[in-house]
Design an enzyme around this catalytic site. Structure first.
Site, PDB file in Angstrom:
ATOM      1  CB  SER A 157      -1.039   0.111   1.316  1.00 64.74           C
ATOM      2  OG  SER A 157      -1.915   0.824   0.781  1.00 64.74           O
ATOM      3  CG  ASP A 167      -5.868  -1.785  -4.675  1.00 65.63           C
ATOM      4  OD1 ASP A 167      -6.680  -1.065  -3.919  1.00 65.63           O
ATOM      5  OD2 ASP A 167      -4.851  -2.218  -4.125  1.00 65.63           O
ATOM      6  CG  HIS A 194      -5.197  -2.668  -0.430  1.00 67.95           C
ATOM      7  ND1 HIS A 194      -4.554  -1.798  -1.541  1.00 67.95           N
ATOM      8  CD2 HIS A 194      -4.670  -1.926   0.581  1.00 67.95           C
ATOM      9  CE1 HIS A 194      -3.811  -0.980  -1.233  1.00 67.95           C
ATOM     10  NE2 HIS A 194      -3.903  -0.957   0.029  1.00 67.95           N
TER      11      HIS A 194
END
Length: 397
Positions: free
Chosen positions: A172, A268, A335
């Site tokens: 991330s 995502d 994610h």
């Protein structure tokens, strides 16, 4: 209320976590960093967790940069400074290592005996900020770039300067940081060492939201301005584009000289919730049910998501072909896939071309095989682990 299937999934995931997260690693505070001004938002020292390598991995290093979004204004940063994402005082002393950080060969076949490091994230700028002045009214410190350098210097002194293999990874906001710092990481290490970078769920797309507004572009502009990030973004990009644009991987990655692996879900889940359909663009909550579970999406919403996928793929493909760039773009609604054992390496992990993420990354790192695969559109891949959220999960930026 959970139905039986959801309960069963939670039970299985809990058993997996209990079985694989048997390793807890103590925190290390970089106390001499404070004198250099390399501090978290609240002025506390930066921190990391290091588990030493052994055997054939004693001179190999895997650095995993923690994720956790960003703060783009003083109010957000003030809220953040009282959490683990803004203060090392709020971080757990012992952190579970699993998936890409696991020390078990059966769960992490290529990196289990490497020196494995989790660098904690407490600056809110993907380790790019550096503002000397500190407002006494807020006591906010914007020093992400200094944290990056202070932690790297300490790891070099602890043996990383002798690395034969080194991988800079992250998930991330950490995946974005691993990409932004990729070439500077390579420059810190010996010329003869094999150095590569892995960006997991860090390829944030510059696109318009469902209302037609460039929400994420303005958000990143605010992050870069507040944290003074411009001077720490790759010069290969800022010499051509504005600093805010250089917070987007699609404008940076092409110029990265160090071998890079892009691991991302084409759908995502964080980007669907925060970039494509952020709360500001969805005042009546029409996207909420879809965002919690992709199976709840209406055909019209799926069409918007399919268009998002095509735009995302266009940005990735637009980087150009490279014999050193790996790629695993699956069609899962999720994610971050390197930090969860079930998605990294498990009996039913997501696969592309009959290959798990761990196998694709490992083959690429060791130069056994170059992996560059893009999945077919949702819902074609039955091996996907689609995330199902509750309304309390991951509040929007």
């Amino acid at each position: 209320m959970f139905n039986f299937k959801q309960w069963l999934v939670l039970l299985v995931c809990s058993l997996v976590i209990m079985k694989t997260e048997g390793l807890f690693v103590n925190i290390t505070y970089v106390r001499n960093a404070v004198a250099k001004g390399a501090v978290c938002l609240d002025g506390s020292p930066p921190a990391y967790h290091l588990h030493r390598g052994s055997g054939t991995g004693v001179n190999s290093w895997l650095i995993q940069l923690e994720g956790g979004g960003w703060c783009n204004n003083v109010t957000n940063c003030l809220s953040r400074m009282h959490t683990r994402l803004g203060s090392s005082k709020k971080m757990v002393e012992n952190l579970a290592f699993s998936a890409i950080l696991s020390n078990k060969k059966q769960y992490n076949p290529d990196f289990y005996n490497w020196n494995r490091v989790k660098v904690r994230y407490c600056d809110g700028s993907s380790f790019t900020g550096d503002v000397q002045a500190v407002n006494p009214a807020t006591n906010l410190h914007f020093r992400g770039a200094r944290i990056w350098l202070a932690v790297m210097q300490e790891l070099l002194a602890k043996g990383m300067r002798n690395a034969e293999n080194a991988v800079l990874s992250g998930c991330s906001a950490g995946g974005l940081a691993s990409l932004m710092h990729c070439d500077s990481f390579r420059a810190l290490l010996p010329m003869g060492s094999r150095v590569k970078c892995l960006s997991d769920a860090g390829f944030f797309l510059n696109t318009r939201d469902v209302s037609g507004v460039q929400y994420i572009k303005q958000y990143f502009q605010d992050v870069v301005t507040l944290h003074g990030s411009a001077k720490n973004l790759p010069r290969s990009c800022t010499s051509r584009l504005t600093p805010a644009m250089c917070f987007f991987p699609q404008y940076v990655a092409r110029q990265i000289r160090t071998p890079l692996f892009i691991l991302n879900a084409a759908y995502d889940s964080w980007q669907i919730k925060n970039i494509l359909a952020p709360r500001a663009a969805d005042p009546y909550g029409k996207w909420q049910s879809c965002q919690l579970d992709i199976k709840n999406c209406h055909p019209s919403q799926l069409k918007v998501m399919q268009d998002f996928r095509l735009e995302f793929l266009s940005a990735v493909i637009g980087l150009g072909r490279s014999s050193s760039r790996g790629m695993f773009i699956d069609s899962c609604y999720t994610h971050c896939q390197t930090e969860t054992q079930t998605s990294w390496f498990w009996q039913d992990s997501p696969i592309l071309n009959r290959t798990t993420i761990a196998k694709a990354v490992g083959d690429w790192v060791y130069d056994r095989k170059l992996f560059q695969k893009i999945d077919c559109p949702y819902p074609c891949n039955p091996t996907c682990h689609h995330r199902v959220f509750t309304p309390l999960d991951a509040p929007p930026i």
